[in-house]
Design a protein around this motif. Structure first.
Motif, PDB file in Angstrom:
ATOM      1  N   GLN A  56       8.060  13.795   0.234  1.00  0.00           N
ATOM      2  CA  GLN A  56       7.052  13.571  -0.815  1.00  0.00           C
ATOM      3  C   GLN A  56       5.668  13.321  -0.210  1.00  0.00           C
ATOM      4  N   SER A  57       5.574  13.379   1.126  1.00  0.00           N
ATOM      5  CA  SER A  57       4.330  13.051   1.841  1.00  0.00           C
ATOM      6  C   SER A  57       3.820  11.662   1.450  1.00  0.00           C
ATOM      7  N   SER A  58       4.729  10.729   1.287  1.00  0.00           N
ATOM      8  CA  SER A  58       4.361   9.372   0.873  1.00  0.00           C
ATOM      9  C   SER A  58       4.634   8.379   1.990  1.00  0.00           C
ATOM     10  N   GLY A  66       7.206   2.399   5.511  1.00  0.00           N
ATOM     11  CA  GLY A  66       8.194   3.187   4.789  1.00  0.00           C
ATOM     12  C   GLY A  66       7.709   4.615   4.667  1.00  0.00           C
ATOM     13  N   LEU A  67       8.598   5.573   4.817  1.00  0.00           N
ATOM     14  CA  LEU A  67       8.212   6.982   4.738  1.00  0.00           C
ATOM     15  C   LEU A  67       9.163   7.752   3.832  1.00  0.00           C
ATOM     16  N   ILE A  68       8.607   8.544   2.949  1.00  0.00           N
ATOM     17  CA  ILE A  68       9.390   9.564   2.250  1.00  0.00           C
ATOM     18  C   ILE A  68       8.683  10.866   2.574  1.00  0.00           C
ATOM     19  N   GLY A  84       1.524  16.632  11.959  1.00  0.00           N
ATOM     20  CA  GLY A  84       2.060  15.283  12.020  1.00  0.00           C
ATOM     21  C   GLY A  84       1.627  14.445  10.832  1.00  0.00           C
ATOM     22  N   ILE A  85       2.032  13.184  10.849  1.00  0.00           N
ATOM     23  CA  ILE A  85       1.671  12.260   9.783  1.00  0.00           C
ATOM     24  C   ILE A  85       0.358  11.601  10.185  1.00  0.00           C
ATOM     25  N   THR A 111       0.827  -1.212   0.000  1.00  0.00           N
ATOM     26  CA  THR A 111       0.000   0.000   0.000  1.00  0.00           C
ATOM     27  C   THR A 111       0.855   1.253   0.000  1.00  0.00           C
ATOM     28  N   ARG A 112       0.415   2.230  -0.817  1.00  0.00           N
ATOM     29  CA  ARG A 112       1.046   3.544  -0.807  1.00  0.00           C
ATOM     30  C   ARG A 112      -0.039   4.556  -0.494  1.00  0.00           C
ATOM     31  N   HIS A 113       0.271   5.491   0.379  1.00  0.00           N
ATOM     32  CA  HIS A 113      -0.712   6.503   0.782  1.00  0.00           C
ATOM     33  C   HIS A 113      -0.048   7.874   0.769  1.00  0.00           C
TER      34      HIS A 113
END
Lengths: 173, 131
Positions: free
Chosen positions: B124-126, B119-121, B18-19, B8-10
């Motif tokens: 890129q807010s990904s 996983g966080l980038i 925050g995230i 999944t990518r969000h």
């Protein structure tokens, strides 16, 4: 090759070479023939005609993804192309994939509408509890019990939260 | 080189708050949708008390624990619920704040991070999530 009408042939990831030239839309799945049902299903006989179900990614507030069927040639043409095919899926597996994709699209669309609504109205409702479904505000109050009750009465699975003050940054724990 | 795969990518809002991710909690057939912050610094998952009430949980029947924060301490009750985050579900002991004015919903290590691959980038807010 024994192709069956309505058979799910490839997903986008399975069949990347053909999916590339579909353009700006999101090509999702390819079907052979016409026996997959639905109001927008292309007419045709079991001739080996190949169709792409092309989902527009920008269906927005309609809540329903738009599916356009594109003719993509004939399966016999593909057999001459040097691509690795995975095992064929049944129509039931194909429809299950379509259902899952539609549910995911709806959830993503709803999530985006809710985030946009919150970004726009955060100041207005700061400190209050709200029940939100897409861009529809169902209830707001300083009492969470009232908001949950309104969401239940509306019979929807609303997002319920207390709107934070947008001026304050989160410092973690 | 190392490589991870995620189902999944969000894309989350690039917010100073925050995230934040959409989640749902389930308990005994009841269900609530809410938002929670991902916080790798939090030892467990915390939620506001009204969600427990809506789920039909007898909050004070849970395991009472005291937690420390940079600003002091607070108490919360532990209960087993099901968490669904972006389609990834797991059962976990989570904590509902004793105080009614508690304002945070947090996915922390025990109960959530220890069930998933994340996983966080951030630039890129990904966010990438796998089980």
């Amino acid at each position: 090759m024994d192709w069956t009408s309505g058979q799910l042939m490839k997903t986008r990831t399975d069949w990347e070479p053909a999916a590339r030239d579909v353009g700006g839309s999101l090509a999702s799945v390819a079907y052979v023939g016409s026996a997959i049902g639905g109001p927008n299903c292309p007419a045709g006989a079991d001739t080996g005609e190949l169709f792409f179900a092309v989902f527009r990614s920008d269906f927005g507030a309609s809540q329903f993804p738009v599916v356009r069927w594109e003719r993509r040639g004939n399966v016999r043409d593909l057999e001459q192309v040097d691509i690795t095919r995975r095992p064929k899926r049944s129509i039931h597996e194909g429809l299950a994939i379509l259902r899952k994709m539609r549910e995911e699209s709806l959830a993503k669309d709803q999530d985006k509408l809710e985030r946009d609504w919150l970004a726009k109205h955060r100041q207005q409702y700061a400190g209050q509890w709200i029940a939100l479904l897409g861009d529809r505000l169902i209830s707001h109050s300083t009492n969470p019990r009232d908001v949950f009750a309104a969401a239940r009465a509306a019979g929807v699975r609303a997002l319920v939260l207390r709107v934070e003050d947008s001026e304050l940054r989160f410092a973690g724990w | 080189m190392y490589q991870l795969e995620f189902e999944t990518r969000h894309s989350y809002s690039p917010s100073p708050k925050g995230i934040v991710v959409p989640i749902s909690l389930s308990y005994a057939g009841e269900f609530v949708r809410l938002e929670a912050k991902i916080d790798t610094g939090a030892s467990v998952c915390f939620f506001q008390r009204p969600y427990a009430v809506e789920l039909g949980i007898q909050v004070e029947a849970g395991r009472l624990e005291t937690f420390s924060t940079a600003a002091g301490v607070f108490e919360a009750y532990g209960h087993m619920v099901e968490i669904d985050c972006l389609g990834h579900r797991n059962h976990a002991m989570v904590y509902f704040a004793k105080a009614l004015d508690f304002t945070r919903n947090v996915l922390g290590r025990e109960g959530w991070l220890d069930h998933h691959r994340l996983g966080l980038i951030d630039y890129q807010s990904s966010l990438y999530l796998g089980t």
